[in-house]
Scaffold this active site. Sequence first.
Site, PDB file in Angstrom:
ATOM      1  N   LEU A  34       0.843  -1.209   0.000  1.00 40.11           N
ATOM      2  CA  LEU A  34       0.000   0.000   0.000  1.00 40.11           C
ATOM      3  C   LEU A  34       0.871   1.250   0.000  1.00 40.11           C
ATOM      4  CD1 LEU A  34      -2.949  -1.021   2.364  1.00 40.11           C
ATOM      5  CD2 LEU A  34      -2.791  -1.214  -0.122  1.00 40.11           C
ATOM      6  N   ILE A  59       7.363  -6.666  -0.422  1.00 38.67           N
ATOM      7  CA  ILE A  59       7.978  -7.832  -1.079  1.00 38.67           C
ATOM      8  C   ILE A  59       9.489  -7.883  -0.860  1.00 38.67           C
ATOM      9  CG2 ILE A  59       6.202  -8.208  -2.850  1.00 38.67           C
ATOM     10  CD1 ILE A  59       8.257  -6.783  -4.819  1.00 38.67           C
ATOM     11  N   THR A  99      12.247  -1.885  -4.916  1.00 37.31           N
ATOM     12  CA  THR A  99      11.070  -2.753  -5.107  1.00 37.31           C
ATOM     13  C   THR A  99      11.198  -3.613  -6.371  1.00 37.31           C
ATOM     14  OG1 THR A  99       9.515  -1.428  -3.862  1.00 37.31           O
ATOM     15  CG2 THR A  99       8.596  -2.711  -5.664  1.00 37.31           C
ATOM     16  N   THR A 133       6.820  -5.010 -18.665  1.00 41.77           N
ATOM     17  CA  THR A 133       6.382  -3.941 -19.565  1.00 41.77           C
ATOM     18  C   THR A 133       7.103  -4.014 -20.911  1.00 41.77           C
ATOM     19  OG1 THR A 133       6.549  -1.544 -19.859  1.00 41.77           O
ATOM     20  CG2 THR A 133       8.097  -2.507 -18.352  1.00 41.77           C
ATOM     21  N   ASP A 134       6.490  -3.439 -21.950  1.00 41.73           N
ATOM     22  CA  ASP A 134       7.167  -3.349 -23.248  1.00 41.73           C
ATOM     23  C   ASP A 134       8.271  -2.298 -23.221  1.00 41.73           C
ATOM     24  OD1 ASP A 134       5.620  -1.035 -23.203  1.00 41.73           O
ATOM     25  OD2 ASP A 134       4.733  -1.334 -25.187  1.00 41.73           O
ATOM     26  N   GLU A 135       8.325  -1.492 -22.139  1.00 40.67           N
ATOM     27  CA  GLU A 135       9.342  -0.438 -22.090  1.00 40.67           C
ATOM     28  C   GLU A 135      10.754  -1.008 -21.968  1.00 40.67           C
ATOM     29  OE1 GLU A 135       8.407   3.078 -19.812  1.00 40.67           O
ATOM     30  OE2 GLU A 135       6.279   2.627 -19.896  1.00 40.67           O
ATOM     31  N   TYR A 159      12.931   3.508 -14.568  1.00 41.40           N
ATOM     32  CA  TYR A 159      11.822   2.544 -14.434  1.00 41.40           C
ATOM     33  C   TYR A 159      12.036   1.338 -15.338  1.00 41.40           C
ATOM     34  CZ  TYR A 159       7.309   0.386 -15.545  1.00 41.40           C
ATOM     35  OH  TYR A 159       6.309  -0.526 -15.798  1.00 41.40           O
ATOM     36  N   LYS A 163      12.814  -2.665 -14.482  1.00 37.82           N
ATOM     37  CA  LYS A 163      11.955  -3.778 -14.912  1.00 37.82           C
ATOM     38  C   LYS A 163      12.774  -4.765 -15.769  1.00 37.82           C
ATOM     39  CE  LYS A 163       8.107  -4.378 -14.363  1.00 37.82           C
ATOM     40  NZ  LYS A 163       7.335  -5.030 -13.263  1.00 37.82           N
TER      41      LYS A 163
HETATM   42  P1  NAD Z   1       0.627   0.538  -9.793  1.00 35.57           P
HETATM   43  O1  NAD Z   1       1.704   1.517  -9.519  1.00 35.57           O
HETATM   44  O2  NAD Z   1      -0.760   1.027 -10.049  1.00 35.57           O
HETATM   45  O3  NAD Z   1       0.507  -0.522  -8.599  1.00 35.57           O
HETATM   46  C1  NAD Z   1       1.638  -1.081  -7.979  1.00 35.57           C
HETATM   47  C2  NAD Z   1       1.161  -1.789  -6.708  1.00 35.57           C
HETATM   48  O4  NAD Z   1       2.317  -2.406  -6.098  1.00 35.57           O
HETATM   49  C3  NAD Z   1       0.548  -0.846  -5.673  1.00 35.57           C
HETATM   50  O5  NAD Z   1      -0.623  -1.409  -5.136  1.00 35.57           O
HETATM   51  C4  NAD Z   1       1.649  -0.732  -4.607  1.00 35.57           C
HETATM   52  O6  NAD Z   1       1.130  -0.491  -3.303  1.00 35.57           O
HETATM   53  C5  NAD Z   1       2.312  -2.098  -4.706  1.00 35.57           C
HETATM   54  N1  NAD Z   1       3.705  -2.082  -4.252  1.00 35.57           N
HETATM   55  C6  NAD Z   1       4.671  -1.184  -4.588  1.00 35.57           C
HETATM   56  N2  NAD Z   1       5.830  -1.486  -3.948  1.00 35.57           N
HETATM   57  C7  NAD Z   1       5.579  -2.608  -3.213  1.00 35.57           C
HETATM   58  C8  NAD Z   1       6.383  -3.416  -2.352  1.00 35.57           C
HETATM   59  N3  NAD Z   1       7.672  -3.118  -2.111  1.00 35.57           N
HETATM   60  N4  NAD Z   1       5.815  -4.500  -1.764  1.00 35.57           N
HETATM   61  C9  NAD Z   1       4.506  -4.810  -1.999  1.00 35.57           C
HETATM   62  N5  NAD Z   1       3.706  -4.073  -2.784  1.00 35.57           N
HETATM   63  C10 NAD Z   1       4.236  -2.985  -3.394  1.00 35.57           C
HETATM   64  O7  NAD Z   1       1.154  -0.340 -11.033  1.00 35.57           O
HETATM   65  P2  NAD Z   1       0.336  -0.939 -12.260  1.00 35.57           P
HETATM   66  O8  NAD Z   1       0.187   0.100 -13.293  1.00 35.57           O
HETATM   67  O9  NAD Z   1      -0.853  -1.658 -11.732  1.00 35.57           O
HETATM   68  O10 NAD Z   1       1.395  -1.997 -12.802  1.00 35.57           O
HETATM   69  C11 NAD Z   1       1.463  -3.316 -12.272  1.00 35.57           C
HETATM   70  C12 NAD Z   1       2.599  -4.062 -12.943  1.00 35.57           C
HETATM   71  O11 NAD Z   1       2.381  -4.106 -14.346  1.00 35.57           O
HETATM   72  C13 NAD Z   1       3.967  -3.416 -12.736  1.00 35.57           C
HETATM   73  O12 NAD Z   1       4.899  -4.441 -12.518  1.00 35.57           O
HETATM   74  C14 NAD Z   1       4.243  -2.693 -14.036  1.00 35.57           C
HETATM   75  O13 NAD Z   1       5.624  -2.630 -14.296  1.00 35.57           O
HETATM   76  C15 NAD Z   1       3.525  -3.593 -15.024  1.00 35.57           C
HETATM   77  N6  NAD Z   1       3.020  -2.912 -16.238  1.00 35.57           N
HETATM   78  C16 NAD Z   1       2.261  -1.786 -16.151  1.00 35.57           C
HETATM   79  C17 NAD Z   1       1.752  -1.189 -17.320  1.00 35.57           C
HETATM   80  C18 NAD Z   1       0.876   0.038 -17.254  1.00 35.57           C
HETATM   81  O14 NAD Z   1       0.520   0.576 -18.311  1.00 35.57           O
HETATM   82  N7  NAD Z   1       0.446   0.498 -16.096  1.00 35.57           N
HETATM   83  C19 NAD Z   1       2.035  -1.764 -18.556  1.00 35.57           C
HETATM   84  C20 NAD Z   1       2.790  -2.937 -18.605  1.00 35.57           C
HETATM   85  C21 NAD Z   1       3.266  -3.497 -17.437  1.00 35.57           C
END
Ligand code: NAD
Length: 353
Positions: A34, A59, A99, A133-135, A159, A163
Amino acid sequence: MKLLITGGAGFIGSAVVRYIIENTGNSVVNVDKLTYAGNLESLTSVAENERYSFEHGDICDRAFLEKVFDIHQPDAIMHLAAESHVDRSIDGPSEFIETNIVGTYTLLEVSRKYWNNMDASRREVFRFHHISTDEVYGDLDGTDALFTESTPYAPSSPYSASKASSDHLVRAWYRTYGLPVLITNCSNNYGPYHFPEKLIPLVILNAIEGNALPVYGDGSQIRDWLFVEDHARALYSVVTKGVVGETYNIGGHNEKTNLEVVTSICDLLTEMNVPLPAGLDAFRDLITFVPDRPGHDLRYAIDASKIEQQLGWTPQETFETGLRKTVQWYLENSNWWERVLDGSYSRQRLGNI
Ligand code: NAD
C-alpha cells in the site's frame, strides 16, 4: 487454485484480482505494501468474498513473505508489485531499484525455497508469473517494426531499466534453478481505477475541472494502448495455460500519439455533454505543450501474435470502445477519484500478518 498476487491493490493488480474472483472459482491472496499507488477501495467489490484475502507487507521483506507463503500455501504467483511511474523514476530512482529489483529477487528466492519443498504433484503445477512492460525494449523508430518476444532489451528510463533487471533475474532463476517461470511484457494500459498521475485519467480529470492538459514535447510520442480488463484476461490465460519458461508480449493493436489520446478525450467529453468549465469554448483549448521528459521514448508497439495464436487471447476492446468506457467510469465514480485526489483513500483494513 490459490493465486498469490503481489501489487493487487494497484491499477492492473486490482483488475486481475477482480477478474479472478468474479469470473473463476480460484482464490486470491493479495500481498501489497500500500504505497501511494495502492488503494484498497479499488477492491471493495471483492473484499468480502471468502476466496479473497489481503496481506499487508513489503515484497523486499523476506521474513514476511515466508510467513505469507507458509500460511496460504499458494499454487501460483502473479508478481505485479512495482514502482511504475516513469516520471517518479527520473526524480528518484532508489525505490524503483529497491522494489522492482531487490523485491523481485526476494520473491524469487522465497518462491524457490517454497517450490523446492513442495510435494511432486504440486511442484508440477506451480508457476511464477512475472508481469513486465514493453518499455524494456526501448523505443522504435518511424518504421513499421513491432516489439516481438526476441527484440533485444534497450531500456531508457530508471523505471524500464529496473523492470529489465527484474526480467533478467526471473529468466536466470528459470535457467539456473529450474523455477517454473512465465514472463509477460505488456504495452500501456488504461481503464477504470487508474491513479490520476497517469496520462489518461489525468487528462479526464483536469479537463472536467478546467485545468491545463499537459502534453510532453509536441505530443507525437506513440503508445500502443490496451484496456486493463483485456490485460487481466491475458494474464489469467498465461498463468493457467502458458508454457513454462516462455515470454508472451501483450498489446492492443492501438497505436496512438499522445496528442491523439488527449484530443480524443476532449471530443468524448464534448459528445457526452460534460459541461465546459467557465470561460472555455472547447476542452481542446486546455491543451498545453510542456518541455519533453528526458530520454522520452518515441514509439512503443507490440506484436501480440504469439499469445493470440498459442493461447487464443485477443483484446475485446478497441481504443475507441475502451476509452469511452473509461471516460464514462470516471464521470460516474467521482467518489473513488476524489478520495484519491484529496489523499483520504483507504490504506487501512490491513491483513493478518
Ligand atoms: P501501480 O503503480 O498502479 O501498482 C503497484 C502496486 O504495487 C501498488 O498497489 C503498490 O502499493 C504495490 N507495491 C509497490 N511497492 C511494493 C512493495 N515493495 N511490496 C509490496 N507491494 C508494493 O502499477 P500498475 O500500473 O498496476 O502496474 C502493475 C505491474 O504491471 C507493474 O509491474 C508494471 O511494471 C507492469 N506494467 C504496467 C503497465 C501500465 O501501463 N500500467 C504496462 C505494462 C506493465
